[in-house]
Design a protein around this motif. Sequence first.
Motif, PDB file in Angstrom:
ATOM      1  N   THR A  23      32.547  -7.603  51.460  1.00  0.00           N
ATOM      2  CA  THR A  23      32.030  -8.686  50.898  1.00  0.00           C
ATOM      3  C   THR A  23      31.298  -7.969  49.541  1.00  0.00           C
ATOM      4  OG1 THR A  23      29.798  -8.549  52.275  1.00  0.00           O
ATOM      5  CG2 THR A  23      31.215 -10.228  52.768  1.00  0.00           C
ATOM      6  N   GLN A  24      31.085  -8.898  48.639  1.00  0.00           N
ATOM      7  CA  GLN A  24      30.199  -8.303  47.497  1.00  0.00           C
ATOM      8  C   GLN A  24      28.708  -8.059  48.021  1.00  0.00           C
ATOM      9  OE1 GLN A  24      30.901 -11.372  47.971  1.00  0.00           O
ATOM     10  NE2 GLN A  24      29.817 -12.700  46.706  1.00  0.00           N
ATOM     11  N   VAL A  25      28.146  -7.039  47.251  1.00  0.00           N
ATOM     12  CA  VAL A  25      26.520  -6.789  47.596  1.00  0.00           C
ATOM     13  C   VAL A  25      26.004  -7.955  46.590  1.00  0.00           C
ATOM     14  CG1 VAL A  25      24.754  -5.080  47.087  1.00  0.00           C
ATOM     15  CG2 VAL A  25      27.096  -4.345  47.664  1.00  0.00           C
ATOM     16  N   SER A 219      28.094  -3.541  61.055  1.00  0.00           N
ATOM     17  CA  SER A 219      28.387  -3.046  59.757  1.00  0.00           C
ATOM     18  C   SER A 219      27.620  -3.790  58.670  1.00  0.00           C
ATOM     19  CB  SER A 219      29.878  -2.819  59.455  1.00  0.00           C
ATOM     20  OG  SER A 219      30.259  -2.062  58.408  1.00  0.00           O
ATOM     21  N   GLY A 220      27.090  -3.413  57.694  1.00  0.00           N
ATOM     22  CA  GLY A 220      26.383  -4.065  56.611  1.00  0.00           C
ATOM     23  C   GLY A 220      27.444  -4.595  55.642  1.00  0.00           C
ATOM     24  N   HIS A 221      28.350  -3.828  55.326  1.00  0.00           N
ATOM     25  CA  HIS A 221      29.143  -4.256  54.150  1.00  0.00           C
ATOM     26  C   HIS A 221      30.147  -5.672  54.533  1.00  0.00           C
ATOM     27  CE1 HIS A 221      33.466  -3.200  54.991  1.00  0.00           C
ATOM     28  NE2 HIS A 221      33.012  -2.572  56.027  1.00  0.00           N
ATOM     29  N   ALA A 225      25.826  -6.380  52.283  1.00  0.00           N
ATOM     30  CA  ALA A 225      24.992  -5.238  52.077  1.00  0.00           C
ATOM     31  C   ALA A 225      26.160  -4.247  51.617  1.00  0.00           C
ATOM     32  CB  ALA A 225      24.170  -4.704  53.280  1.00  0.00           C
ATOM     33  N   PRO A 226      25.558  -2.759  51.073  1.00  0.00           N
ATOM     34  CA  PRO A 226      26.609  -1.953  50.476  1.00  0.00           C
ATOM     35  C   PRO A 226      27.326  -1.331  51.640  1.00  0.00           C
ATOM     36  CG  PRO A 226      24.189  -1.693  49.801  1.00  0.00           C
ATOM     37  CD  PRO A 226      24.277  -2.515  50.929  1.00  0.00           C
ATOM     38  N   SER A 370      54.171 -13.712  59.087  1.00  0.00           N
ATOM     39  CA  SER A 370      53.682 -14.398  57.782  1.00  0.00           C
ATOM     40  C   SER A 370      52.143 -14.853  57.608  1.00  0.00           C
ATOM     41  CB  SER A 370      54.635 -15.600  57.970  1.00  0.00           C
ATOM     42  OG  SER A 370      56.104 -15.455  57.916  1.00  0.00           O
ATOM     43  N   ALA A 371      51.634 -14.032  58.555  1.00  0.00           N
ATOM     44  CA  ALA A 371      50.117 -14.625  58.695  1.00  0.00           C
ATOM     45  C   ALA A 371      49.403 -14.255  57.115  1.00  0.00           C
ATOM     46  CB  ALA A 371      49.425 -13.827  59.779  1.00  0.00           C
ATOM     47  N   ILE A 372      48.346 -15.051  57.157  1.00  0.00           N
ATOM     48  CA  ILE A 372      47.486 -15.062  56.046  1.00  0.00           C
ATOM     49  C   ILE A 372      46.074 -15.488  56.602  1.00  0.00           C
ATOM     50  CG2 ILE A 372      46.664 -16.061  53.681  1.00  0.00           C
ATOM     51  CD1 ILE A 372      49.263 -14.307  53.330  1.00  0.00           C
ATOM     52  N   ARG A 373      45.147 -14.651  56.268  1.00  0.00           N
ATOM     53  CA  ARG A 373      43.814 -14.758  56.616  1.00  0.00           C
ATOM     54  C   ARG A 373      43.073 -15.159  55.269  1.00  0.00           C
ATOM     55  NH1 ARG A 373      40.581  -9.964  58.682  1.00  0.00           N
ATOM     56  NH2 ARG A 373      40.464  -9.355  56.413  1.00  0.00           N
ATOM     57  N   MET A 374      42.085 -16.304  55.378  1.00  0.00           N
ATOM     58  CA  MET A 374      41.206 -16.639  54.471  1.00  0.00           C
ATOM     59  C   MET A 374      39.869 -16.602  55.220  1.00  0.00           C
ATOM     60  SD  MET A 374      42.543 -19.996  52.196  1.00  0.00           S
ATOM     61  CE  MET A 374      43.765 -19.776  50.973  1.00  0.00           C
ATOM     62  N   SER A 375      38.783 -15.777  54.598  1.00  0.00           N
ATOM     63  CA  SER A 375      37.557 -15.690  55.254  1.00  0.00           C
ATOM     64  C   SER A 375      36.470 -15.568  54.090  1.00  0.00           C
ATOM     65  CB  SER A 375      37.562 -14.404  56.113  1.00  0.00           C
ATOM     66  OG  SER A 375      38.102 -13.276  55.194  1.00  0.00           O
ATOM     67  N   PHE A 376      35.139 -16.174  54.437  1.00  0.00           N
ATOM     68  CA  PHE A 376      34.200 -16.428  53.653  1.00  0.00           C
ATOM     69  C   PHE A 376      32.810 -16.038  54.310  1.00  0.00           C
ATOM     70  CE2 PHE A 376      35.530 -20.591  54.904  1.00  0.00           C
ATOM     71  CZ  PHE A 376      34.376 -21.102  55.380  1.00  0.00           C
ATOM     72  N   GLY A 377      32.015 -15.888  53.669  1.00  0.00           N
ATOM     73  CA  GLY A 377      30.596 -15.499  54.364  1.00  0.00           C
ATOM     74  C   GLY A 377      29.453 -16.650  54.229  1.00  0.00           C
ATOM     75  N   PRO A 378      28.485 -16.626  54.865  1.00  0.00           N
ATOM     76  CA  PRO A 378      27.556 -17.859  54.605  1.00  0.00           C
ATOM     77  C   PRO A 378      26.459 -17.686  53.544  1.00  0.00           C
ATOM     78  CG  PRO A 378      26.603 -15.713  56.105  1.00  0.00           C
ATOM     79  CD  PRO A 378      28.013 -15.421  55.862  1.00  0.00           C
TER      80      PRO A 378
END
Length: 765
Positions: A23-25, A219-221, A225-226, A370-378
């Motif tokens: 994720t982005q910090v 894991s923080g990232h 987190a960084p 052919s799997a694609i994963r889309m994921s996002f955070g809170p």
Amino acid sequence: MINLPTSLMQPLSLIYLDANATTQVLPQAATAALATMETFFGNPSSSHITGLQAKQIIDETRQQAKNIIGAGDGKVIFTSGATEGIQTAILSALYNAKKTIDSSKKHCLLYGATEHKAVPESLKHWNEILEINAELKAIPVNEIGQLDMDFIAKEVPNALMICTMAVNNETGVYQDINLLDQTIRANNKNTLWMVDCVQALGKTDLNLANTSIDYAPFSGHKLYAPKGIGFMYVKQNAPFTAFIAGGGQESGLRSGTENLPGLAALNVIFCMLKGESENTFTPLKTLHLFRQQIAAALTQAFPKIVFNHSFENSVPTTINFAIPGFSSKEIMDLFDAANLRVSSGSACSSKVTRSFVLDAMRLPVWQSESAIRMSFGPAMTQQQIDDACIRIVFAAQALGQNCLTIDTNVIADKAELEGLLQFKVGGSCSWLYIDKKTKSAIFIDPLPELTDRLQIMLSCQGLNLVAVIDTHGHGDHQSCRESLADDYFAQQQTDVLGWPINSKTTTIHGKHYPYIVLGDKWLIKVDTPGHTNDSISLLLCDPVNASTDELVVHYGFCGDLILMDSLGRTNFSTSSAAAMFTSLQLLKALIGTESLICPSHDYNNEFTTSITAEISRNSLLAQVMANDINIEQFSVQKTSLDTHIVDQSGSEIMCGALMGDYQKVSVREYNSRSLVKALEQPNNIRLIDLREPYEYALGHDKNFENNVPLTRLVEFVQQHKHNKQQQLVLICRSGSRSQLAAQALLRLGFEHVGHLRGGYALHQY
């Protein structure tokens, strides 16, 4: 960074949907980290005020972490990340087991079959290093990814350690921790249990002290987190062996100067998780609505989409899916062109074409590949979700415009196809030739994975399929020729490979050859047995001049007679090395040494070849073409070569006897600075964008027209084979395709070819 010419690029805002990878910090976390570096930079082990201020940050963060995960009396130890936590847990458990192990019993180490590869690889490593020699056993999962409790109950009595994960990184599937706890402890009260909680933080409620879990890495990232900061939970009284010894930091449990900026950032994230900050995370209920919204957009964009996991037993921030007829790379490239970041399965396994997680769930092979994963955070917002859904539909429309899906909204804007297109599935090739004027097409060596795509293309373009022909009976894959023939010309009489019976014949060099007309070209059939006794070659050429007997061949579709850096194998029951010798000499007599050869396999991504290109590296072929070897000598050497063929992975049949180690051609590489400088010179450099049309349409200004996708690269070679001195610089998304294409062009005699290293990915736009 130096920008590339603006006429090449059409910037789109970034939408990031790969949070399970990293994720982005967040700005708040970055600000805290920077303040710590600039102001509270003391060494926490120092006793002066600056050191005490630093230590306070560590103590606060530790207490926050314990509260977030419900650690109770357990310890929280700060690490560099999840991998270190996994190593520490496994080393601690196995070192303790070694001291008490009963050598008379057969012991095992259990781990979930869908576990992150860091776990089984670490188990294997420390099992060997500590000379425990326990058997590693993968716990099976069912079709929805749940661990097999009966298997655990049976095997855990002999387990020195069991490793499971709270939430899977590819599918978001969560395990029933309470049921696992009951099953494990009912059958073994003493085995040590590690739970990978990396993907659980911020997505599920955790109360580790109320379980018998011994170790849990985080894991923080993965949560804003960084990188380089993580922590692990260790249950009170659980055995512990320090993985890093030294100055005695972390109460002697993990030495090394603490990552204070990372901890300060992590502390901010914990405050947001607990709702103690003015910037809070999106509640779980809303995250479920976000997933529903994205799933609906995907279904609208791709009506045949298949979701690879149940939403009922997975966290709402992960969606794993496959789209029939499209590889994961194609969909990734499509979304990437629309500046929509997704991944194919696990980011830690980016070079693997299949998902071992989906394989373990026993999903069909095509879904795994052919799997694609889309994921996002809170931290995801409603506006970002709205934008993502619009972008998904927008990207899918580009497929419709290029006749890869049927979209009635864009059918009027479709891009017209013509000439030769190459399609690849693994190492196998299919070839589609389209004559634009007569709207006729021919499909050679048809692969079943391409059936739907071909049918959509034919319908969208209004094409008449003249014939579907195999160059031989394939031993390594199924052909879809018969099903296509039934759909498009059920009344057409053909031989077993699809060649129309009663076709016209022409005379070349005194011999009669059947041919069919395809616009202003002829397709001539030539019997070229050797690889198999039914092998043929198909020559796409200008109409034969009866008075001169001249044959101008544009493409020779020779099946597995000549492959790149290889000759077709001749050790099948229907093969003949002697027949291959005769076929090779016949092919040269008909097509010469410069005509392009289009085989049915391309194992090294070289696209096409010619006899000239091959004899420079294939000594056996060179001897045949120069008449330096007779048929008996060829048969002996070829038979010897074929004995060294090794079929890949025990499943894929290799159809060629490779001549030796594949040698890549060195390519001139540009960066953005050197390319801009080169373009300023009066040297007529031609930039070629190699992305597929649907990618290209999403990310480029319409004024730039030098688009040569890899599916059309062989056509480009044919069109420019008489101008091999032109200066070309090839560009693509990541630099991988441009490098492959540049190597192919150089090998075929193009003299001045370079590529943009790193592609658009490393260059600002």
